[in-house]
Design an enzyme around this catalytic site. Sequence first.
Site, PDB file in Angstrom:
ATOM      1  N   ARG A  82     -33.520  61.754  43.803  1.00 58.20           N
ATOM      2  CA  ARG A  82     -32.966  62.790  42.772  1.00 58.20           C
ATOM      3  C   ARG A  82     -34.264  63.488  42.522  1.00 58.20           C
ATOM      4  O   ARG A  82     -34.533  63.634  41.375  1.00 58.20           O
ATOM      5  CB  ARG A  82     -32.233  62.348  41.804  1.00 58.20           C
ATOM      6  CG  ARG A  82     -31.382  63.351  41.069  1.00 58.20           C
ATOM      7  CD  ARG A  82     -30.153  62.944  40.296  1.00 58.20           C
ATOM      8  NE  ARG A  82     -29.854  61.623  39.854  1.00 58.20           N
ATOM      9  CZ  ARG A  82     -29.286  61.374  38.455  1.00 58.20           C
ATOM     10  NH1 ARG A  82     -29.115  62.601  37.847  1.00 58.20           N
ATOM     11  NH2 ARG A  82     -29.202  60.251  38.109  1.00 58.20           N
ATOM     12  N   ILE A  89     -29.329  57.888  54.075  1.00 62.68           N
ATOM     13  CA  ILE A  89     -28.953  59.248  54.381  1.00 62.68           C
ATOM     14  C   ILE A  89     -29.610  59.736  55.468  1.00 62.68           C
ATOM     15  O   ILE A  89     -30.884  59.514  55.747  1.00 62.68           O
ATOM     16  CB  ILE A  89     -29.485  59.939  52.928  1.00 62.68           C
ATOM     17  CG1 ILE A  89     -28.891  59.289  51.584  1.00 62.68           C
ATOM     18  CG2 ILE A  89     -29.442  61.508  53.152  1.00 62.68           C
ATOM     19  CD1 ILE A  89     -29.512  60.076  50.449  1.00 62.68           C
ATOM     20  N   TYR A 111     -44.905  64.675  31.104  1.00 65.89           N
ATOM     21  CA  TYR A 111     -45.318  63.913  32.500  1.00 65.89           C
ATOM     22  C   TYR A 111     -46.906  63.501  31.698  1.00 65.89           C
ATOM     23  O   TYR A 111     -47.481  64.264  31.408  1.00 65.89           O
ATOM     24  CB  TYR A 111     -45.569  64.779  33.526  1.00 65.89           C
ATOM     25  CG  TYR A 111     -46.081  64.201  34.935  1.00 65.89           C
ATOM     26  CD1 TYR A 111     -45.045  63.782  35.689  1.00 65.89           C
ATOM     27  CD2 TYR A 111     -47.291  64.071  35.087  1.00 65.89           C
ATOM     28  CE1 TYR A 111     -45.413  63.430  36.988  1.00 65.89           C
ATOM     29  CE2 TYR A 111     -47.657  63.469  36.220  1.00 65.89           C
ATOM     30  CZ  TYR A 111     -46.749  63.278  37.153  1.00 65.89           C
ATOM     31  OH  TYR A 111     -47.257  62.666  38.550  1.00 65.89           O
ATOM     32  N   PHE A 148     -37.235  54.045  54.745  1.00 70.44           N
ATOM     33  CA  PHE A 148     -38.657  54.417  54.780  1.00 70.44           C
ATOM     34  C   PHE A 148     -38.514  55.842  55.193  1.00 70.44           C
ATOM     35  O   PHE A 148     -38.255  56.560  56.264  1.00 70.44           O
ATOM     36  CB  PHE A 148     -39.644  53.634  55.575  1.00 70.44           C
ATOM     37  CG  PHE A 148     -40.788  53.982  55.394  1.00 70.44           C
ATOM     38  CD1 PHE A 148     -41.534  53.306  54.368  1.00 70.44           C
ATOM     39  CD2 PHE A 148     -41.593  55.178  56.139  1.00 70.44           C
ATOM     40  CE1 PHE A 148     -43.048  53.607  54.313  1.00 70.44           C
ATOM     41  CE2 PHE A 148     -42.945  55.285  55.955  1.00 70.44           C
ATOM     42  CZ  PHE A 148     -43.524  54.809  54.807  1.00 70.44           C
ATOM     43  N   SER A 175     -43.263  56.858  47.185  1.00 69.59           N
ATOM     44  CA  SER A 175     -42.778  55.922  46.053  1.00 69.59           C
ATOM     45  C   SER A 175     -43.850  55.731  45.227  1.00 69.59           C
ATOM     46  O   SER A 175     -44.686  55.141  45.418  1.00 69.59           O
ATOM     47  CB  SER A 175     -41.554  54.892  46.355  1.00 69.59           C
ATOM     48  OG  SER A 175     -41.292  54.294  45.448  1.00 69.59           O
TER      49      SER A 175
END
Length: 530
Positions: free
Chosen positions: A213, A269, A451, A131, A136
Amino acid sequence: MNRPPMKWNAWGDPAAAKPLSEGIRTLLSQALGVDAPDAPEPGAEEVRLRPSTLTAAHTEALAALVGATNLSTDDADRLLRAGGKSTLDLLRRNSSELQDAPDAVLTPGTEDEIAAILAYCSQHGIAVVPFGGGTSVVGGLDPDRGALNAVISLDLRRFDQLHTLDAESGEAELGAGVTGPRAEELLAQHGFSLGHFPQSFLFATIGGFAATRSSGQDSAGYGRFSDMVRGLRAVTPIGVLDLGRAPESAAGPDLRHLMVGSEGVFGIITRVRLRVHPVPASTRYEAWSFPDFATGAAALKAVVQTGTGPTVIRLSDEAETGVNLATTDQIGEEQITGGCLAVTAFEGTDSHTASRHQETRELLEQFGTSLGEAPARAWEHGRFNAPYLRDSLLAAGALCETLETATSWSNLHALKQAVTAALTGALAESGTPALVLCHISHVYPTGASLYFTVVAGQRGNPLEQWQKAKAAASEAIMAAGGTITHHHAVGADHRPWMGQEIGEVGVQILRAVKQCVDPAGILNPGKLIP
């Protein structure tokens, strides 16, 4: 326990909530038949979460790894990590139904603590969901335990430092929990900037940018986040990955890009080393009007293929221009322009911005008309605020969500038409007209992203209503040759289409990597890998 700054059932800072203007309410009523009073907002204390399934022994053991103050099973902490900020997430948050949530929240402070947590969870069948900022919009934070016994949220907020800055090389190493604004603040103290400004910028983190990404609104000038990554560290259940010895290398496949976009399924990460640039001395703005979307797209293609170098270049279609969506403070009000609105910005030294601005301007004059700098500045002023509007639309009885894709220039218009038709058709079947707006947000020499923003009336079960519309759009994207996601990542929502995106061999490769680095399958189950 320190808590994420975003509201539990909405986007962002509650103090920045954006009430609907009279212009927007009129648009909703006239175009979509949405004119009901705003729904009352439930309190967080009314939400029913599934009780934590962690045993007392597991809770005690995990607390021993991170310290008692860095573990919580309180519902208030669990609720804030119960998912992301998609429309589906927010509709679930406001539901009276029993909701899923992580069984505990842990906030480790070192890589050794993360390694110990992963070892314990691997041994005892506990899923781990990383988290960061909680932004997201594709189900990437769903507390999915799969076939495991429990699930924890691993909050990386304590990884919040600027570790190194190499001014000579133009590289900085930042902790995964550093937010976008904090990164700019830390770098600015040394005269540098990262220049990564996605719409989630105010809350998302460096680790999240890497794991998904991400692509920012200044990508025309500075590239996607993956272009900025020079190295990273990640803790996996079998050890630590420390990647990126040099700016470029031919030492086999680039494993940095196995982790960038991995969404927490291969490792956690912890640090990212990034290309940075001096804080721009000058910024120039100019907005443009084009007679139609095809002309505007041709103009953007000419700019990117010529390489004139704007930092920002975006194009709204006729529908998005008509409601002023690009300038969020004026949505539903008097039109800035007919046709299609584009905004450009240029950053750098005084002479560099002047030369790039002039060269771009000479190209765009062949396609459209300058509107001066005011509309571009208005876009920049509200560039991070659109999600607040979605919250107000949902409360007013409208269904509002976004999705995105990308394709080649030659396929751009066919893809746009296919997705628009799929969305309007699916929502019409649910009993509502739909307003489908679109813009080009990122450009490349060979293609661009599309978009979409969708607004409709809520009908029946709005969760099922949007799921059917999103599935129809996703099928249309794949059939028309687009990518299932350009910058929102895969998560749980796009996972059903990953097989079509990368093929069976690609799926087998991802599964093989997963089996290698996470043999117990604890890392973020149900995301990315079919």
